[in-house]
Each structure stands twice: as C-alpha cells, then as structure tokens.
Write a protein that holds these residues in place. Structure first.
Motif, PDB file in Angstrom:
ATOM      1  N   ILE A 193       4.771  15.912  -4.853  1.00  0.00           N
ATOM      2  CA  ILE A 193       3.706  15.724  -5.844  1.00  0.00           C
ATOM      3  C   ILE A 193       4.241  14.977  -7.064  1.00  0.00           C
ATOM      4  CG2 ILE A 193       2.191  16.943  -7.447  1.00  0.00           C
ATOM      5  CD1 ILE A 193       1.857  19.101  -5.256  1.00  0.00           C
ATOM      6  N   GLU A 194       5.463  15.308  -7.495  1.00  0.00           N
ATOM      7  CA  GLU A 194       6.072  14.613  -8.633  1.00  0.00           C
ATOM      8  C   GLU A 194       6.255  13.123  -8.318  1.00  0.00           C
ATOM      9  OE1 GLU A 194       9.653  16.747  -9.294  1.00  0.00           O
ATOM     10  OE2 GLU A 194       8.690  18.367 -10.451  1.00  0.00           O
ATOM     11  N   ARG A 195       6.689  12.831  -7.108  1.00  0.00           N
ATOM     12  CA  ARG A 195       6.849  11.425  -6.712  1.00  0.00           C
ATOM     13  C   ARG A 195       5.500  10.728  -6.623  1.00  0.00           C
ATOM     14  NH1 ARG A 195      11.572  11.754  -1.985  1.00  0.00           N
ATOM     15  NH2 ARG A 195      13.230  12.486  -3.386  1.00  0.00           N
ATOM     16  N   ALA A 196       4.488  11.458  -6.159  1.00  0.00           N
ATOM     17  CA  ALA A 196       3.143  10.877  -6.082  1.00  0.00           C
ATOM     18  C   ALA A 196       2.629  10.520  -7.466  1.00  0.00           C
ATOM     19  CB  ALA A 196       2.190  11.855  -5.402  1.00  0.00           C
ATOM     20  N   GLU A 197       2.847  11.370  -8.438  1.00  0.00           N
ATOM     21  CA  GLU A 197       2.402  11.097  -9.807  1.00  0.00           C
ATOM     22  C   GLU A 197       3.119   9.876 -10.379  1.00  0.00           C
ATOM     23  OE1 GLU A 197       3.207  14.870 -11.526  1.00  0.00           O
ATOM     24  OE2 GLU A 197       1.217  15.697 -11.076  1.00  0.00           O
ATOM     25  N   ALA A 198       4.408   9.726 -10.039  1.00  0.00           N
ATOM     26  CA  ALA A 198       5.152   8.542 -10.497  1.00  0.00           C
ATOM     27  C   ALA A 198       4.583   7.268  -9.870  1.00  0.00           C
ATOM     28  CB  ALA A 198       6.627   8.702 -10.158  1.00  0.00           C
ATOM     29  N   GLU A 199       4.190   7.346  -8.606  1.00  0.00           N
ATOM     30  CA  GLU A 199       3.606   6.186  -7.933  1.00  0.00           C
ATOM     31  C   GLU A 199       2.254   5.811  -8.526  1.00  0.00           C
ATOM     32  OE1 GLU A 199       4.588   3.990  -5.805  1.00  0.00           O
ATOM     33  OE2 GLU A 199       6.566   4.851  -5.477  1.00  0.00           O
ATOM     34  N   ILE A 200       1.476   6.801  -8.911  1.00  0.00           N
ATOM     35  CA  ILE A 200       0.180   6.529  -9.537  1.00  0.00           C
ATOM     36  C   ILE A 200       0.375   5.761 -10.840  1.00  0.00           C
ATOM     37  CG2 ILE A 200      -1.772   7.625 -10.707  1.00  0.00           C
ATOM     38  CD1 ILE A 200      -1.644   9.819  -8.553  1.00  0.00           C
ATOM     39  N   ALA A 201       1.387   6.166 -11.608  1.00  0.00           N
ATOM     40  CA  ALA A 201       1.665   5.491 -12.875  1.00  0.00           C
ATOM     41  C   ALA A 201       2.143   4.058 -12.649  1.00  0.00           C
ATOM     42  CB  ALA A 201       2.706   6.280 -13.660  1.00  0.00           C
ATOM     43  N   PHE A 261       0.847  -1.191   0.000  1.00  0.00           N
ATOM     44  CA  PHE A 261       0.000   0.000   0.000  1.00  0.00           C
ATOM     45  C   PHE A 261       0.883   1.241   0.000  1.00  0.00           C
ATOM     46  CE2 PHE A 261      -3.057  -3.145   1.447  1.00  0.00           C
ATOM     47  CZ  PHE A 261      -4.209  -2.752   0.773  1.00  0.00           C
ATOM     48  N   VAL A 262       0.425   2.251  -0.738  1.00  0.00           N
ATOM     49  CA  VAL A 262       1.236   3.456  -0.941  1.00  0.00           C
ATOM     50  C   VAL A 262       0.438   4.691  -0.560  1.00  0.00           C
ATOM     51  CG1 VAL A 262       2.645   4.759  -2.584  1.00  0.00           C
ATOM     52  CG2 VAL A 262       2.376   2.275  -2.878  1.00  0.00           C
ATOM     53  N   ASP A 263       0.959   5.456   0.404  1.00  0.00           N
ATOM     54  CA  ASP A 263       0.411   6.766   0.750  1.00  0.00           C
ATOM     55  C   ASP A 263       1.335   7.812   0.144  1.00  0.00           C
ATOM     56  OD1 ASP A 263      -1.199   8.709   1.861  1.00  0.00           O
ATOM     57  OD2 ASP A 263      -0.191   8.655   3.808  1.00  0.00           O
ATOM     58  N   MET A 264       0.800   8.966  -0.168  1.00  0.00           N
ATOM     59  CA  MET A 264       1.614   9.953  -0.892  1.00  0.00           C
ATOM     60  C   MET A 264       1.113  11.363  -0.634  1.00  0.00           C
ATOM     61  SD  MET A 264       0.095   9.197  -4.710  1.00  0.00           S
ATOM     62  CE  MET A 264       0.323   7.429  -4.525  1.00  0.00           C
ATOM     63  N   ALA A 265       1.891  12.307  -1.126  1.00  0.00           N
ATOM     64  CA  ALA A 265       1.522  13.714  -0.988  1.00  0.00           C
ATOM     65  C   ALA A 265       0.225  13.995  -1.735  1.00  0.00           C
ATOM     66  CB  ALA A 265       2.640  14.602  -1.536  1.00  0.00           C
ATOM     67  N   GLY A 266      -0.555  14.964  -1.210  1.00  0.00           N
ATOM     68  CA  GLY A 266      -1.778  15.366  -1.891  1.00  0.00           C
ATOM     69  C   GLY A 266      -1.482  16.054  -3.205  1.00  0.00           C
ATOM     70  N   LEU A 267      -2.326  15.807  -4.210  1.00  0.00           N
ATOM     71  CA  LEU A 267      -2.121  16.380  -5.542  1.00  0.00           C
ATOM     72  C   LEU A 267      -2.820  17.734  -5.645  1.00  0.00           C
ATOM     73  CD1 LEU A 267      -2.812  13.149  -7.639  1.00  0.00           C
ATOM     74  CD2 LEU A 267      -0.599  14.046  -6.913  1.00  0.00           C
ATOM     75  N   ARG A 268      -2.059  18.734  -6.020  1.00  0.00           N
ATOM     76  CA  ARG A 268      -2.639  20.039  -6.308  1.00  0.00           C
ATOM     77  C   ARG A 268      -1.668  20.826  -7.178  1.00  0.00           C
ATOM     78  NH1 ARG A 268      -2.458  23.343  -0.557  1.00  0.00           N
ATOM     79  NH2 ARG A 268      -0.309  22.871   0.048  1.00  0.00           N
ATOM     80  N   THR A 269      -2.163  21.843  -7.864  1.00  0.00           N
ATOM     81  CA  THR A 269      -1.333  22.651  -8.755  1.00  0.00           C
ATOM     82  C   THR A 269      -1.053  24.003  -8.110  1.00  0.00           C
ATOM     83  OG1 THR A 269      -3.298  23.503  -9.882  1.00  0.00           O
ATOM     84  CG2 THR A 269      -2.254  21.532 -10.809  1.00  0.00           C
ATOM     85  N   GLY A 270       0.003  24.645  -8.593  1.00  0.00           N
ATOM     86  CA  GLY A 270       0.306  26.012  -8.160  1.00  0.00           C
ATOM     87  C   GLY A 270       0.999  26.130  -6.829  1.00  0.00           C
ATOM     88  N   SER A 271       1.527  25.031  -6.269  1.00  0.00           N
ATOM     89  CA  SER A 271       2.211  25.123  -4.985  1.00  0.00           C
ATOM     90  C   SER A 271       3.537  25.861  -5.141  1.00  0.00           C
ATOM     91  CB  SER A 271       2.472  23.718  -4.423  1.00  0.00           C
ATOM     92  OG  SER A 271       3.247  23.801  -3.250  1.00  0.00           O
ATOM     93  N   SER A 272       3.844  26.717  -4.179  1.00  0.00           N
ATOM     94  CA  SER A 272       5.123  27.443  -4.186  1.00  0.00           C
ATOM     95  C   SER A 272       6.150  26.785  -3.277  1.00  0.00           C
ATOM     96  CB  SER A 272       4.892  28.895  -3.739  1.00  0.00           C
ATOM     97  OG  SER A 272       4.330  28.922  -2.426  1.00  0.00           O
TER      98      SER A 272
END
Length: 425
Positions: A284-292, A265-276
């Motif tokens: 978020i980039e690592r989370a997107e890689a895990e989703i793939a 099971f994989v938990d990850m950072a929340g996905l959102r755009t525009g973060s500074s």
C-alpha cells in the motif's frame, strides 16, 4: 598518438551484413593489411580480406573515408562483411593482431566525434535517445535533438548574450570617453525577451517523460478490478487476477506504445486502512508513492475518494451487483470490452497534450538544470544597475550555455553519457 579503434557497428550477428568500423590514424593501414589496398575515398570496392597467413577471411565491400570530414573527425574505414558470427569474429581477430589497433569501448566512436567537434554534447544526448527510441514520438524528438535543434537555440541565445555583454564591457572600458553613450534604450527589453525564451524552453515537457512514457496508474481498493483493467489496457495477461481480495501485493509496470506514444501503465496493491498484514502494508505504501508519481490516475474506488485530478471510472459495469457512480468520467467493463475503446482514446489524447509537439525540444534533467541556472543569472541581471554585477551575471549565464552544449564539460558527465551507447557507436 591516439589509438585506432574498431568494433562491429551493425546489429548483432547472424545478419545479412555485418559492418565493422575502424577509426583513427591507423585506419588506412588496417585496410591495406586486410584488403591489400586502400580504395578511392568514399567509394565502395569489392575485396578479398586476408589474414596474416594469406588465408581468405571473406569477400567484402571496403570503404575509405579520410579525416577530418568523417563521422568521428578521424580517418575512418569500414568493412561490409557477410554477417555470420564466424566471419565477423575472424575479421575482428585479424584487426586485433595489427599493432596500434584495439577494440572500441562503449560509445567511443561518438565520444571521438564530440572531442573532434563533429557534434556537441546536446546532439550526442539526442543520438543516445535515438538509439533507444521505441515509438514514433520518441524517434521524432530524438532526431530533432541529434540534428541540433536545441544546440541552435542555445547558440542563438549565447550570441544575443554576447552582444549584450559587449555593450556592458564597452561601457566599462571607455566610460570616461565622450563618444561612448549609455546603454541603449532596448537593453532591458532584450534581456526580458531572452528571459522569456528560456522560460518557454523550461516549460516544455521533460525528456524523461518522453523516454519513460506517460505514466498511468490504476488505483482503488482491493477487488475493484484494477488488474483486469490493467491487462486489458496493455493487451496482455501481465497481472494475476482472482476473486480473492489483495491478490496484487506489489507494483507492476508495463511499457506499451499506443498510436506512437510511449506509456507506462502501473498496477498496484489495493488501498485500504487497518491492514494487519505487514507485506500488504508495504504494498500500500508503494502504491501511494506510485499515485504521487503518476501523470494520470485512473480511480476505480468509491466516487469522490480518489486523489485530486484522478479520472473517475465506473468499472465492472457488467456486474449486476455493483453500485454505479453518479457522475463517472468513464463507464466500462474490462471483461466485455464495453467503454474500453473510449477510455483508451481519451488516455492517448491526454498524453498527446503533455508530450512535446513537433519541433519542440524536450530537455533532460541536466539540460533543464543548466538552462534554469542561466535563467536565474539573467533574472538577477534584470534587477541590476551596476555594470560590474551585470557583466558577471552575463558571464555566469554564458558558462551555463557552454556547459549545456559541451564547451566545458567534466569527465564524469561525459562518462555517464557515452556509457549509454553500445559498442560500435
């Protein structure tokens, strides 16, 4: 002459019993040196083990297995000791003082079994998987591989290919003779059937899926309840939960077994755009890689915005202020447990459908690549009419089969495989 090796082949001490295995041409002399005699073959005998100064090391059972019909294909001796650390260390030290004996390296016993023809490479890989198996499904799959399930299939395919090759070679050698006929009418059909068998084998689930577990990723925006659900699924407070958005900044994984099936099971950072926040962006980039990478994604975000194939979860159904989804796959609350059992049951059924069925072989990457090479050679052969090219295609396919079961193997492949084994195996 090959060295004689020894090592503790049972679990780490202290234990009820410690088994030290000795393999090689000096195994009988090692028995005689410590026990004073070599017992009748394949019969356990009680003996007082003595050091070179005559002091008693232990009262033990000793066994003698003359080669080549042994696990390693060599003379083999075993000392079944009391499993205390001091006892085992004393016997190992005594063995180390006998000329011609040395401590075994990782996987060296199994490597000798392979070198002496007791097992082939695919069976050795299955044995390695069996040693690391943690679930019933992993155990069953590894037992099949270690027992020669894949090897027998490969040998059968190779035998069929040899018959086809013989028909080609006969035509090449005697094509001017009147008594040699053209290729039989079934020749093309036999190639097609063999090709179909390889395609079926390659369509089976991968050994990596079996070894690493069915990967389930929890995805959604910050504060969607991913970490709370993650903790509920793995039944552990593995992830930090807090009302503050963005608490999870990196990928967190947890392997578990559910109904005998391995999961990650994989938990990850929340996905959102525009973060500074640069750290959050990396998360978020690592989370997107895990989703793939995931075999299944549980989507806790706005309805319809998850990745293709994701399960829609209407999570946090205990909250009065939530906006419910119109057509979720599951409605649940990780806090109260509502709907959690149904979700777990569905995840298990989904994974079971993707895992190898009983009696089905799961190929690792090396095996899959070699079978794909053999399939490619056969596919090319099916399009050829020139017997010379056909013969070469068949030779290449046979080479792939030989490499798969270890008839031809490079040292780096063997080093990588047997390096996975523990000392004493």
């Amino acid at each position: 002459m090959m060295d004689t090796i020894f090592a503790l082949s049972s679990g780490a001490p202290p234990a009820g019993i410690g088994v030290i295995r000795v393999s090689g041409p000096e195994a009988g002399r090692a028995l005689e040196s410590l026990a004073g005699t070599v017992p009748p073959e394949r019969r356990a005998r009680m003996a007082s083990l003595r050091d070179t100064d005559g002091s008693v090391l232990d009262q033990a059972l000793v066994l003698w297995f003359p080669g080549p019909n042994t696990a390693t294909g060599e003379d083999l001796a075993e000392f079944h000791l009391h499993g205390g650390r001091a006892v085992i260390a004393a016997v190992e030290n005594a063995l180390g003082r006998i000329s011609g004996l040395r401590r075994a390296q990782a996987g060296e016993f199994t490597r000798r079994a392979f070198a002496n023809g007791r097992i082939d490479l695919a069976e050795a890989e299955g044995l390695g998987d069996l040693l690391s198996a943690e679930t019933e499904l992993q155990r069953r799959a590894a037992m099949g591989m270690a027992g020669g399930l894949l090897s027998r299939k490969v040998e059968s395919w190779r035998a069929q290919l040899l018959i086809l090759s013989a028909q080609i070679e006969s035509g090449l050698d005697f094509d001017d003779e009147d008594d040699v006929t053209v290729l039989p009418a079934t020749f093309t059909q036999e190639i097609s059937e063999l090709t179909h068998d390889l395609q079926e084998a390659l369509a089976a689930p991968s050994a990596e899926l079996m070894r690493e577990g069915f990967r389930v990723a929890l995805a959604g925006p910050p504060n969607a309840g991913k970490s709370t659900l993650f903790n509920a699924l793995v039944e552990s407070e593995a992830a930090i939960t807090a009302p503050l958005a963005g608490t999870t900044r990196d990928v967190l994984t947890r392997p578990v077994s559910m109904e005998g099936i391995p999961f990650t099971f994989v938990d990850m950072a929340g996905l959102r755009t525009g973060s500074s926040d640069s750290v959050e962006v990396i998360g978020i980039e690592r989370a997107e890689a895990e989703i793939a990478r995931a075999d299944l994604v549980l989507w806790l975000g706005p309805e319809g915005e998850g990745p293709a194939g994701a399960w829609e979860l209407d999570a946090q159904c205990d909250r009065q202020d939530r906006i419910g989804k119109k057509a979720p796959d599951f409605t649940l609350s990780a806090l109260t447990g509502e709907g959690l059992t149904a979700l777990k049951r569905a995840i298990v059924e989904e994974a079971r459908g993707k895992m190898p069925a009983p009696g089905e072989t799961a190929l690792n990457r090396r095996q899959r690549d070699l079978l794909a090479d053999a399939l490619d050679s056969l596919s090319q052969a099916s399009e050829q009419s020139d017997p010379l090219i056909l013969a070469e295609n068949f030779r290449q396919a046979r080479t792939s089969f030989d490499r798969l079961i270890g008839r031809t193997s490079t040292e780096d492949v063997l080093d990588a495989l047997f390096g996975r084994f523990c000392i004493g195996k």
